[in-house]
Design a protein around this motif. Structure first.
Motif, short mmCIF file in Angstrom:
data_model
loop_
_atom_site.label_atom_id
_atom_site.label_comp_id
_atom_site.label_asym_id
_atom_site.label_seq_id
_atom_site.Cartn_x
_atom_site.Cartn_y
_atom_site.Cartn_z
N ARG A 626 0.77 -9.25 17.00
CA ARG A 626 0.39 -9.35 15.87
C ARG A 626 -0.10 -8.72 14.80
NH1 ARG A 626 -1.56 -15.24 13.83
NH2 ARG A 626 -2.16 -14.69 11.97
N LEU A 627 -1.74 -8.22 15.23
CA LEU A 627 -2.20 -7.45 14.60
C LEU A 627 -2.13 -5.98 14.09
CD1 LEU A 627 -5.79 -7.89 16.07
CD2 LEU A 627 -5.01 -8.84 13.42
N GLU A 628 -1.23 -5.48 15.46
CA GLU A 628 -0.07 -4.67 15.18
C GLU A 628 1.02 -4.31 14.41
OE1 GLU A 628 1.38 -0.68 18.23
OE2 GLU A 628 1.38 -2.56 18.80
N PHE A 629 1.61 -5.23 14.10
CA PHE A 629 2.93 -5.67 13.02
C PHE A 629 1.88 -5.77 11.78
CE2 PHE A 629 5.16 -8.95 11.09
CZ PHE A 629 6.40 -7.71 10.78
N GLU A 630 0.64 -6.27 11.74
CA GLU A 630 0.20 -6.34 10.09
C GLU A 630 -0.29 -5.57 9.81
OE1 GLU A 630 -2.97 -9.90 10.57
OE2 GLU A 630 -0.98 -11.22 11.44
N SER A 631 -0.55 -4.50 11.03
CA SER A 631 -1.29 -2.90 10.37
C SER A 631 -0.12 -2.33 10.06
CB SER A 631 -1.92 -1.81 11.54
OG SER A 631 -3.22 -3.52 12.03
N LEU A 632 0.65 -1.55 10.48
CA LEU A 632 2.23 -1.78 10.09
C LEU A 632 2.53 -2.05 8.89
CD1 LEU A 632 3.50 -1.26 13.85
CD2 LEU A 632 2.40 0.88 12.23
N GLU A 633 2.78 -3.66 8.25
CA GLU A 633 3.02 -4.21 7.43
C GLU A 633 2.37 -3.42 6.58
OE1 GLU A 633 6.29 -5.68 6.76
OE2 GLU A 633 6.62 -4.88 8.83
N ALA A 634 1.43 -3.37 6.81
CA ALA A 634 0.36 -3.23 5.18
C ALA A 634 0.21 -1.63 5.04
CB ALA A 634 -1.15 -3.67 5.87
N LEU A 635 0.17 -0.72 6.11
CA LEU A 635 0.68 1.02 5.76
C LEU A 635 2.27 1.14 5.05
CD1 LEU A 635 -0.03 3.83 6.65
CD2 LEU A 635 1.00 3.43 8.51
N LYS A 636 2.58 0.17 5.31
CA LYS A 636 4.03 -0.05 5.11
C LYS A 636 4.16 0.29 3.11
CE LYS A 636 7.90 -0.42 8.68
NZ LYS A 636 8.68 -1.78 8.86
N GLN A 637 3.66 -1.19 2.81
CA GLN A 637 2.63 -1.67 1.40
C GLN A 637 2.27 -0.85 0.78
OE1 GLN A 637 1.61 -5.76 1.74
NE2 GLN A 637 2.92 -6.10 2.42
N GLN A 638 1.06 -0.62 1.61
CA GLN A 638 0.22 0.68 0.74
C GLN A 638 0.77 2.00 0.60
OE1 GLN A 638 -2.87 2.42 3.45
NE2 GLN A 638 -3.90 2.91 1.71
N GLN A 639 1.76 2.50 1.23
CA GLN A 639 2.95 3.40 0.99
C GLN A 639 4.56 3.52 -0.10
OE1 GLN A 639 4.59 4.70 4.82
NE2 GLN A 639 3.02 5.89 6.06
N VAL A 643 4.56 5.45 -3.57
CA VAL A 643 5.93 6.16 -4.08
C VAL A 643 6.43 5.38 -5.42
CG1 VAL A 643 8.64 5.78 -3.70
CG2 VAL A 643 7.02 6.13 -1.94
N THR A 644 6.21 4.06 -5.92
CA THR A 644 6.53 3.15 -6.61
C THR A 644 5.47 3.96 -8.49
OG1 THR A 644 7.39 1.12 -5.93
CG2 THR A 644 6.46 0.69 -7.98
N GLU A 645 4.14 4.33 -7.51
CA GLU A 645 3.62 4.68 -8.72
C GLU A 645 4.45 6.25 -9.29
OE1 GLU A 645 -0.73 4.85 -7.06
OE2 GLU A 645 -0.92 2.40 -7.71
N ASN A 646 4.45 6.37 -7.94
CA ASN A 646 4.35 8.18 -8.24
C ASN A 646 5.89 8.48 -9.45
OD1 ASN A 646 2.71 9.49 -6.55
ND2 ASN A 646 4.12 9.90 -5.11
#
Length: 660
Positions: A626-639, A643-646
């Protein structure tokens, strides 16, 4: 007028001394001032931003000795920021373990701006140690006042000061109130009870808590062997045919206990947060030396040493030396057998009670010689491993453990293998095993705990008398504590403690079917070992720095290797038993073939069991996933955010281009 220790006078509302730095005598004042400025300087300027005070103020320094002792502490905010920097993992309000961050501190259980107990004292001292070790040279070429102590950018200042002899030692202070509470629940009242492992972890850190956890687990795991062995010893003392049953149980026991330990260890380390801590990039160990150059991986300037030179030292010097030591160990073993023959001949000719006692003397002498040889070889192995010049501390430890384990295994067990499979004398094997096991346990208790404790008590009395004789009127409580602790021995880690358990595991798993009381004696020894080791940690040695750990490391592999050897040994003992030999009275080749097939089948079963029993319980696996999934989701949101800002920036830039 009463003079108080100036270490307590600080700009902070309360300065709690956590770590002591002792300089060598006659260290230049400019060196002390330089180090002080680097320790108290802000992080942005390359400092550690810690609190740094002398143990004595100027007036006290004129009156008392020990002018080179300094205390290090930190403010609460600095500690919390340090906890984030070292990657401490804490339990959050949603009952999951998460890496602590200062920004989200309110989301963690037990945190309160007015609560000073969120971080344990062991964690605070670990943070200070981390910050001190990460003080790096910037543009300095040498330590001020010592032109021979060269520096280069990125070099750890503390390590250079220690290797140059400018700083003698750095050690954490005991918390006497917390220590007294721990002692009351741990070892001062002798009773059969579980150890306060979580309290040990809070005071000494995870590495030492894991050792005591493993010691406790191993002791309780020995009880079934002891319970089965006791009636076996009482009713089938001379009937060696019956050891087939005991050997068969031994095979299953030695495999299952190690697999179950992995699960228990995962439970503990998840609860403590160390199972989730990310592995840090290892810095070169303090004793590593070489020609300054650029590390191709980090791009930093550091000493470089060709690996081929290290390999030449290992294979042309270290390996021949180890082989020579092994040969010497075997030579001493043959002398022991000559003594056994002499004692047996003397007893047969005389037949007196005195000569019957003399039969045990060669084994006792040999056991003492084994302990002496093990300790002498340990010093030689440390010197050789240091001389090999390993870059990383982990590589140094692995090579040292390999050298020591190989020698100790041969030194302790070669005579037993020789008696079992060459002489085939089960009575002598039983006698030798009992003598080696009991003698080594008694010697370890005396050398490791009782003797150091007695010496420390004598030193403590001298220090108290010296402090009481001071004519100056000072509050000497902290002064006395620092002076007493700085003279204590340094705890060198859990290496010797695990080695003792490893050899004990060998005695029990390899040959205990011949001497069923081996497990019972091991249980009795370990119950006293818990108390003597606890006494040693609390009253004999300096408090060690906490070291986060997710397991017992390479010792898990060592114990598993011993359990594999025990399968082979016990199968061979079963094959040698008269019961099995009676089934194949004429064809020894068929017997050997069947024993080999059974041994391979048992090894296969062992590895199947190891695979079938997960190293981590299901609920911990789910939480980690679960923690690994949340970390990946947080990384996706950050990316996605980037992208949105760019994309938002692109129309503005294109509008500017059109305007131009």
């Amino acid at each position: 007028m009463k003079v108080t220790l100036s270490a307590l006078d600080t700009s902070e509302s309360s300065f709690m001394p956590l770590v002591v730095i002792e300089f060598a005598q006659d260290v230049k004042e400019e060196t002390k001032e330089w180090l002080k400025n680097r320790i108290i300087a802000p992080k942005k300027d390359g400092g550690a931003q810690l609190l740094f005070r002398p143990l004595l103020n100027k007036y006290e320094q004129e009156t008392l000795e020990n002018k080179n002792l300094y205390l290090v502490g930190a403010s609460k905010i600095r500690m919390l920021l340090g906890a984030e920097a070292v990657g401490l993992v804490k339990e959050s309000n949603d009952n999951t373990m998460r890496a602590f961050t200062y920004r989200t501190r309110q989301n963690f259980k037990g945190f309160d701006d007015n609560n000073d107990d969120f971080l344990t004292m062991a964690e605070c001292q670990f943070i200070i140690k981390h910050e001190l070790e990460n003080l790096r040279a910037k543009d300095e070429k040498m330590i001020p006042g010592y032109p021979q102590a060269k520096l280069y950018p990125g070099k750890s200042l503390l390590r250079r000061l220690l290797t140059s002899g400018i700083v003698i030692q750095v050690f954490p202070l005991h918390d006497n109130e917390a220590l007294k509470k721990l002692e009351d629940t741990w070892y001062t009242r002798f009773a059969l009870k579980y150890q306060p492992i979580d309290s040990i972890r809070g005071y000494f850190g995870e590495t030492i808590a894991l050792y005591f956890g493993f010691l406790e687990y191993f002791t309780f795991a020995l009880i079934p062997m002891a319970v089965i062995g006791l009636p076996y010893y009482l009713f089938v003392w001379e009937d060696y045919d019956k050891y087939v049953i005991f050997a068969s149980f031994n095979l299953i026991w030695s495999t299952v206990i190690l697999e179950v330990w992995k699960r228990g260890c995962a439970n503990m380390t998840y609860r403590w947060g160390t199972l989730l801590m990310k592995r840090k990039f290892e810095e070169p160990r303090p004793g590593f030396h070489g020609v300054l150059g650029i590390n191709s991986i980090t791009g930093k300037e550091e000493p470089l040493y060709p690996s081929y030179k290290r390999q030449l030292r290992i294979y042309l010097v270290s390996l021949p030396f180890v082989c020579l030591c092994l040969y010497f160990s075997l030579y001493v073993m043959m002398i022991y057998f000559d003594l056994e023959v002499w004692a047996l001949g003397l007893h047969e000719n005389s037949g007196s009670e005195w000569t019957s006692v003399l039969l045990y003397v060669p084994s006792i002498i040999y056991a003492i010689v084994i302990e002496i040889m093990n300790r002498l070889y340990r010093y030689a192995a440390e010197f050789l491993t240091s001389w090999e010049n390993h870059r990383l501390e982990s590589a140094y430890q692995n090579h040292l453990i390999l050298k020591v384990l190989v020698f100790n295994f041969l030194n302790c067990f070669a005579s037993l293998f020789y008696i079992a499979f060459v002489l085939k004398d089960m009575k002598l094997l039983r006698q030798s095993l009992a003598t080696l096991l009991i003698t080594s346990q008694i010697l370890n208790q005396i050398v490791e705990s009782l003797l150091p404790y007695w010496l420390q008590r004598k030193h403590g009395v001298r220090v108290k008398r010296k402090v009481q004789a001071l004519k100056v009127d000072i509050d000497a409580t902290l002064y006395e504590q620092v002076i007493l602790e700085k003279e204590m021995g340094t705890y060198l880690g859990t290496f010797d403690d695990y080695l003792e358990l490893f050899l004990q595991f060998g005695y029990v798993s390899l040959f205990s079917c011949v001497y069923p009381l081996a497990a019972a004696f091991a249980v009795l020894n370990n119950f006293t070992e818990v108390n003597s080791d606890a006494l040693k940690m609390c009253r004999v040695f300096k408090r060690p720095f906490s070291e986060p750990s997710a397991g017992i490391g390479v010792w898990q592999l060592a114990f598993e290797t011993m359990s594999v050897i025990s399968v082979v040994t016990n199968c061979a003992l079963i094959g040698m038993s008269p019961q099995v030999n009676a089934i194949f009275p004429e064809s020894k080749a068929d017997l050997i073939l069947i024993v080999v097939v059974v041994e391979h089948a048992l090894l296969a079963l062992k590895f199947i069991l190891a695979f079938a029993i997960p190293d981590k319980p299901r609920h911990i696996q789910m939480k980690l996933a679960r923690l690994e999934f949340e970390s990946l989701e947080a990384l996706k949101q950050q990316q996605m955010k980037l992208v949105t800002e760019n994309l938002k920036e692109e129309p503005k830039e294109s509008g500017k281009e059109k305007a131009i």
